[in-house]
Scaffold this active site. Structure first.
Site, PDB file in Angstrom:
ATOM      1  N   HIS A   1     -46.726  28.832 -10.869  1.00  0.00           N
ATOM      2  CA  HIS A   1     -46.051  30.126 -10.789  1.00  0.00           C
ATOM      3  C   HIS A   1     -46.502  30.888  -9.543  1.00  0.00           C
ATOM      4  CE1 HIS A   1     -45.795  34.490 -12.048  1.00  0.00           C
ATOM      5  NE2 HIS A   1     -44.541  34.093 -12.182  1.00  0.00           N
TER       6      HIS A   1
ATOM      7  N   GLU B   1     -44.748  29.470  -6.544  1.00  0.00           N
ATOM      8  CA  GLU B   1     -43.365  29.962  -6.495  1.00  0.00           C
ATOM      9  C   GLU B   1     -43.310  31.344  -5.832  1.00  0.00           C
ATOM     10  OE1 GLU B   1     -40.742  32.691  -8.933  1.00  0.00           O
ATOM     11  OE2 GLU B   1     -41.614  31.208 -10.296  1.00  0.00           O
ATOM     12  N   HIS B   2     -44.213  32.235  -6.223  1.00  0.00           N
ATOM     13  CA  HIS B   2     -44.249  33.567  -5.610  1.00  0.00           C
ATOM     14  C   HIS B   2     -44.534  33.486  -4.113  1.00  0.00           C
ATOM     15  CE1 HIS B   2     -44.532  36.755  -8.946  1.00  0.00           C
ATOM     16  NE2 HIS B   2     -44.132  35.636  -9.534  1.00  0.00           N
TER      17      HIS B   2
ATOM     18  N   GLU C   1     -48.011  41.554 -13.729  1.00  0.00           N
ATOM     19  CA  GLU C   1     -47.021  40.855 -14.563  1.00  0.00           C
ATOM     20  C   GLU C   1     -47.650  40.440 -15.894  1.00  0.00           C
ATOM     21  OE1 GLU C   1     -43.905  37.076 -14.089  1.00  0.00           O
ATOM     22  OE2 GLU C   1     -45.168  37.668 -12.403  1.00  0.00           O
TER      23      GLU C   1
END
Length: 418
Positions: A48, A51-52, A128
């Site tokens: 993840h 991806e960012h 998040e």
């Protein structure tokens, strides 16, 4: 099989293409067979995080230029990380497809992973995590997934923890990306109006910087033992999730489970909605879902209720499971559910992005693509007998893990089992 074609480029990357000549748009996706299931606890959340960071600049473009180059052609760009895959995608008008695709390909091949940007993005992801923890329904869903898949990689957290994120330095993330984003683990999926030959010729030299293949780890499967967790929070409503393991994406019983889930909790006419909300008035939101992955899946029942109605809601859910066990489903329910699922699928097929997602995911995780007729035939083939063969997987409350986010102390295991 519709107008779908699969090609394998000389570089080893597979391309799934569905040409839809009557539209004037196209969706382009880069799928990487890498997600939470591939991670160790030490680097939880790294897929993840990658991806960012892909959007934070390449050797050719700054983060701002990435955004501007897509906006300049009127495109829409995004990405997501799941349990088993990461997907980067862009939707454009058909004349700008290759321009949008080039931006994503640059990100995949040339992301720089600047240390300063990593520090900022690590903070963003920590926010998040806090956001998820502040949303009790999301917290319940995430926690029950971890319980039902405890001991297997599907139980890994997609987002990770603050501690694991702090371990992910630039050398760690660069090494992980290099070993995970290999040509044999990538699928390109495209749907819309485009020229297949032109697209494949354009793609052929775009993966030269990636390693050809990656090592395949051995996954040790552990015996499933249901787990229970009560999370105490100062909130106005309790959030209940009950989940049991079910079938994989490739299982012959997949369509039967889809139909059964819809009957139980997939619509306003479903049994759980009618009983828990309409008849008993216990919940505003109550539903079920069946999620499948490469080698297994899970069935999840959710209800948001008042703290003093937790036991009554669980009792109502168990009541519906017992009725299913004793009486099965009716022909009317079966027919209605199948028509709902077919309509939902066909509606989705009217969107080029949805079609791109479907063919990319299927080829990446299953090694094949299911055409429209195959999907509709699979739904139509579900019978009362096939429902009877699978219902025991969700009727027996002994198969369920459960989570409740509430402001009170409760014996959740006792409520589920007795």
């Amino acid at each position: 099989m519709d107008n779908i074609e699969i090609r394998k480029l000389d570089c080893g990357v597979r391309v799934a293409m569905e040409e839809i000549p009557y539209v004037k748009s196209a969706a382009f996706g880069i799928w990487v067979k890498n997600g939470a299931v591939n991670e160790t606890p030490e680097v939880a959340g790294i897929s993840h995080f990658i991806e960012h960071m892909m959007f934070k600049g390449t050797s050719k473009r700054s983060a701002r230029q990435i955004a501007e180059d897509v906006d300049r052609i009127g495109g829409q760009m995004n990405a997501f990380t799941g349990k088993e895959a990461t997907c980067y995608y862009v939707k454009t008008i058909n004349t700008h497809l290759l321009d949008g695709a080039e931006v994503l390909l640059d990100m995949i091949a040339n992301a720089v992973f600047d240390s300063r940007e990593m520090t900022k993005e690590r903070q963003v992801i920590c926010e998040e995590i806090k956001m998820t923890e502040d949303q009790p329904d999301d917290l319940a869903h995430d926690t029950v997934t971890e319980l039902v898949f405890k001991g297997v990689p599907l139980g890994n957290s997609i987002i990770g923890t603050k501690t694991s994120l702090n371990r992910i330095t630039r050398p760690v993330i660069v090494d992980y990306k290099e070993k995970s984003y290999t040509r044999d683990s990538i699928v390109i999926s495209v749907a819309g109006s485009f020229d297949k030959d032109e697209l494949c010729e354009f793609l052929e030299d775009k993966f030269e910087k990636l390693m050809p293949s990656k090592e395949q780890g051995v996954i040790e499967k552990k015996e499933y033992r249901p787990g229970f967790k009560v999370i105490k929070k100062d909130i106005k409503q309790a959030h209940i999730c009950m989940a049991a393991r079910t079938v994989s994406l490739s299982d012959d019983r997949y369509y039967a489970f889809s139909v059964l889930n819809n009957i139980m909790g997939g619509s306003m006419s479903s049994r759980l909605f009618q009983n828990i909300r309409e008849e008993k008035g216990l919940a505003y939101s109550v539903y079920s879902m069946n999620s499948s992955f490469s080698d297994m899946g899970y069935y999840n029942i959710y209800a948001g209720v008042s703290h003093d109605r937790i036991e009554a809601a669980i009792s109502g859910i168990k009541e519906e499971l017992d009725i299913l066990d004793r009486k099965g489903v009716t022909e009317e329910e079966l027919s209605m559910s199948k028509e709902q699922l077919k309509s939902s699928y066909i509606f989705g097929q009217e969107n080029v992005a949805s079609r791109m997602f479907a063919i990319g995911k299927n080829l990446l995780l299953l090694g094949r693509i299911y055409g429209t007729d195959q999907v509709l035939d699979g739904i139509d083939a579900v019978s009362k007998a096939s429902i009877d063969e699978i219902k025991s997987m969700i009727c027996d409350t002994g198969n369920y893990s459960a989570v409740c986010v509430t402001d009170k102390k409760i014996d959740l295991k006792k409520m589920i089992r007795e």
